[in-house]
Structures are given as C-alpha cells and as structure tokens.
Design a protein around this motif. Structure first.
Motif, mmCIF file in Angstrom:
data_model
loop_
_atom_site.group_PDB
_atom_site.id
_atom_site.type_symbol
_atom_site.label_atom_id
_atom_site.label_comp_id
_atom_site.label_asym_id
_atom_site.label_seq_id
_atom_site.Cartn_x
_atom_site.Cartn_y
_atom_site.Cartn_z
ATOM 1 N N UNK A 1 34.340 -29.042 -11.268
ATOM 2 C CA UNK A 1 33.283 -28.907 -12.270
ATOM 3 C C UNK A 1 32.041 -28.241 -11.677
ATOM 4 N N UNK A 2 31.673 -28.662 -10.473
ATOM 5 C CA UNK A 2 30.491 -28.092 -9.837
ATOM 6 C C UNK A 2 30.710 -26.625 -9.468
ATOM 7 N N UNK A 3 31.848 -26.307 -8.925
ATOM 8 C CA UNK A 3 32.118 -24.928 -8.517
ATOM 9 C C UNK A 3 32.203 -23.989 -9.724
ATOM 10 N N UNK A 4 32.534 -24.553 -10.890
ATOM 11 C CA UNK A 4 32.581 -23.749 -12.113
ATOM 12 C C UNK A 4 31.204 -23.602 -12.755
ATOM 13 N N UNK A 5 30.188 -24.245 -12.168
ATOM 14 C CA UNK A 5 28.821 -24.120 -12.688
ATOM 15 C C UNK A 5 28.565 -24.963 -13.917
ATOM 16 N N UNK A 6 29.260 -26.098 -14.067
ATOM 17 C CA UNK A 6 29.089 -26.956 -15.246
ATOM 18 C C UNK A 6 27.678 -27.538 -15.294
ATOM 19 N N UNK A 7 27.210 -27.792 -16.505
ATOM 20 C CA UNK A 7 25.914 -28.432 -16.696
ATOM 21 C C UNK A 7 25.933 -29.821 -16.052
ATOM 22 N N UNK A 8 24.875 -30.128 -15.295
ATOM 23 C CA UNK A 8 24.842 -31.377 -14.539
ATOM 24 C C UNK A 8 24.931 -32.599 -15.442
ATOM 25 N N UNK A 9 24.191 -32.587 -16.548
ATOM 26 C CA UNK A 9 24.160 -33.749 -17.417
ATOM 27 C C UNK A 9 25.524 -33.986 -18.061
ATOM 28 N N UNK A 10 26.155 -32.903 -18.522
ATOM 29 C CA UNK A 10 27.467 -33.045 -19.154
ATOM 30 C C UNK A 10 28.536 -33.425 -18.128
ATOM 31 N N UNK A 11 28.468 -32.849 -16.938
ATOM 32 C CA UNK A 11 29.453 -33.175 -15.902
ATOM 33 C C UNK A 11 29.348 -34.641 -15.496
ATOM 34 N N UNK A 12 28.119 -35.147 -15.379
ATOM 35 C CA UNK A 12 27.930 -36.560 -15.012
ATOM 36 C C UNK A 12 28.498 -37.475 -16.094
ATOM 37 N N UNK A 13 28.284 -37.137 -17.358
ATOM 38 C CA UNK A 13 28.843 -37.934 -18.439
ATOM 39 C C UNK A 13 30.357 -37.860 -18.482
ATOM 40 N N UNK A 14 30.904 -36.690 -18.183
ATOM 41 C CA UNK A 14 32.354 -36.494 -18.168
ATOM 42 C C UNK A 14 33.006 -37.373 -17.101
ATOM 43 N N UNK A 15 32.363 -37.474 -15.933
ATOM 44 C CA UNK A 15 32.919 -38.239 -14.810
ATOM 45 C C UNK A 15 32.543 -39.718 -14.855
ATOM 46 N N UNK A 16 31.541 -40.056 -15.652
ATOM 47 C CA UNK A 16 31.127 -41.453 -15.721
ATOM 48 C C UNK A 16 30.267 -41.880 -14.555
ATOM 49 N N UNK A 17 29.404 -40.973 -14.060
ATOM 50 C CA UNK A 17 28.477 -41.297 -12.983
ATOM 51 C C UNK A 17 27.091 -40.810 -13.386
ATOM 52 N N UNK A 18 26.085 -41.186 -12.618
ATOM 53 C CA UNK A 18 24.736 -40.732 -12.917
ATOM 54 C C UNK A 18 24.532 -39.315 -12.393
ATOM 55 N N UNK A 19 23.537 -38.644 -12.936
ATOM 56 C CA UNK A 19 23.228 -37.284 -12.489
ATOM 57 C C UNK A 19 22.804 -37.288 -11.027
#
Length: 351
Positions: free
Chosen positions: A267-285
């Motif tokens: 997700x990070x290497x693809x440049x995903x939005x931090x807020x959405x990626x954190x919600x997707x993984x179930x962790x905090x930003x």
C-alpha cells in the motif's frame, strides 16, 4: 499458590480469548516452572531464570505476559491485596520482512501444488489449496491470520464474515469486545471479491466421489467459511505455511504475519493515502507512518529537495538615520542603535 492463580484465570478469562487453546498452552508452560511456588516467591531473578529456560526471548515474553495478566486479574478480583511485578525480557524490534510480488506468487503457487505424503511418497491428494486461499485473503486485505481463519461467508454468531453482495469483510464478530487489534471492516478489492464469490458457488474437487467416501461430497469450496478444511474452519495454518515456505525457497523469517506486513508495504509503495491505508489495515496513522512510512514514494521528498536547493542571498536592508535636528527627541523603542546614530546623539547633546 501460583497454580490457583492460573486455574482461576483459565476458568474465568481464557475461554473469552480468540484462541483459548493457545492461551492454555502458554500457561501450561508457566505452571511447569512456577506451579509449586507462591506469589511471594516471584522476583526478578526467577523471571530471568524462566526466560533463560525458554527457546527464545520472544516466547518467554509472550508466556510471561499471560502470567502477568493472570496475576493482575487475581488481584482485581480481591483474592489478594498485592501482586508481584513480572519482569519481562526486552521486546524484540519490529519485523521488516515483506514479500515482493514474485515471492508472494511463488509462495501461493507452492501452497497450491502441495500434496499429501504417504509412506514417503506423494499421493494425488492436494492438501494446500485451502492455504493458498488463505494467503490470497491475507495479502489482499492485510488481515491477521486468526481473523481470516475464523471468517464465515455469511453472518454467523461469534464470527466475522464476508458480505459477498456489498464486498465488505467484517473482521470482528458482531458484539465482540473491541481490543487493541481494532479489526474494523475492510472493503474487498475487486479481484479478491471475484475469487470469494466463485469459491462460494463452486463444488469441491473430490477424488473419492465415485466411492462415496468423502464427507465433503456436495459441498462448495467455501460452503460456510472463507477457508475450510474437511468442512470446518481452519484453526491454524502454521505447519502448512512452514511447508509452503520451504517449497517456495523462503526462509524461517517468513511467517503468516509477514502477509500483513506485505500488504502494508505494498500500500505504501503504491502511494496510497495514509488515512485510508490506516483504516484499511486497522491501525492508527501514526503507527503506519512510523513502521511503513519510509516505503511511501513521497517519504521526505520535500525535505530532500529543500536541503539540496540553493538559497538566495538575504537582501541587505539599509537603516535610515534621522536628521540631527530630531536627535533631541527620545529614541523610539524600535530604533536600532547603530554606531552612527549614537555618535550623532552625543554631538547633539554637546551642542
């Protein structure tokens, strides 16, 4: 007695855990070492001796954490007025191992091709295809292995489930207590959703169907649960996962939890939005940035550009000195006391 403390915890608390059998197995190890002692006998040296007897510090830490939880529960329930301090081994650093796309493909393919062995010979029975399905779900959702193994294909009491119509994976069971693992719902990627829908309506490939031996005759690939083995949800994939890693040429540093690290890294290497990626993984930003932020293509880009950029020379500003006629007036608090202004003030006073 420590045996009494653990017995109460196993009876009243452990059954509510996601994996009560694993909790009981860890506390059995504690009982083997501490069982005949009392709470008053616990000290730092005894805890360190126990850690030295364990295969790794990580194993010792996890078991002692359960022991500490049992003691704290015993005190909260009023069975004792004091609780000894459990000294834990140092916490291991965060794992940074993740899989490349080619490594992930090799691992899934190795699981798909795994066969049952009988007397040292491979049979025609495929034994790792449920594992391959587990890997796909874990990789495409970043979900922990326990939540994937427990997931149903429709609302089921006490389990998370996959909504195949809306494409949402409800990782935490309805009404389950919220823990630090969070487990929020996650939207299923289209590619994974297509697989899940196909598994729910495709018959299992059974070689003994003609002889009527298999209990799976007439069942779908995912009849009741996302990952099934012999019609039941998979409890653990540790052993089969280890075999698949060996077949794929991957080392012991790759575990089922590596799939979650891999999802976060992708997700990070693809440049995903931090807020959405954190919600997707179930962790905090904050946790996402601290652990995986360096994989993001925008990681410190602005700072790296600014540090190497040439800066324009500061514009020189000239201070205008007042006329000699005004020197008798009081200085303004904003006037910069230059040498020339001081000299002019002295001359004005002499005149």
């Amino acid at each position: 007695m420590i045996a009494e403390v653990i017995n109460i915890y196993l009876r009243e608390v452990a059954p509510k855990h996601a994996a009560p059998e694993e909790t009981a197995a860890r506390l059995d190890k504690i009982l083997d070492f501490f069982g005949e002692k009392t709470l008053a006998a616990i000290n730092g040296k005894l805890c360190r001796d126990y850690a030295a007897s364990c295969p790794t510090e990580a194993v010792a830490r996890r078991q002692l954490e359960d022991f500490r939880a049992a003691i704290n529960y015993y005190r909260r329930e009023g069975y004792t007025t004091a609780a000894p301090t459990i000294i834990l081994p140092d916490k291991a650093g965060a794992r940074e191992r993740w899989l490349t796309r080619s490594e992930a493909a090799a691992l899934i393919w190795a699981a798909w091709r795994m066969k049952q062995k009988w007397k040292g010979q491979e049979s025609g029975r495929r034994t790792g295809r449920h594992l391959a399905r587990f890997m796909l779900v874990a990789l495409y959702t970043g979900t922990r292995s326990a939540a994937v193994c427990c997931a149903a294909v429709r609302p089921t009491k006490g389990r998370g489930y996959v909504d195949l119509d809306r494409g949402i994976f409800y990782r935490r069971a309805d009404g389950a207590k919220k823990t630090k693992k969070r487990q929020p719902p996650v939207r299923l990627p289209d590619r994974l959703l297509a697989h899940l829908r196909r598994w729910a309506c495709t018959d299992l490939d059974i070689r003994t169907k003609a002889r009527g031996k298999s209990a799976n005759i007439g069942r779908k690939i995912s009849q009741d649960f996302v990952v099934e083995w012999n019609g039941k949800p998979v409890v653990s994939v540790k052993k089969s996962f280890r075999r698949a890693c060996e077949a794929a040429g991957l080392g012991p540093d790759v575990t089922s939890h590596t799939l979650r690290h891999t999802a976060a890294t992708w997700l990070m290497r693809a440049g995903a939005d931090m807020w959405q990626a954190a919600g997707f993984l179930g962790i905090t930003v904050d946790v996402l940035i601290d652990t995986y932020g360096h994989h993001h293509p925008d990681f410190q880009v602005d700072a790296a550009e600014k540090i190497a950029k040439k800066h324009d020379k500061a514009t020189k500003t000239a201070l205008r000195i007042g006329d000699n006629e005004n020197m008798n007036s009081a200085w303004s608090p904003h006037t910069f006391p230059t040498q020339s202004s001081k000299r002019n003030a002295i001359v004005a006073k002499q005149v």
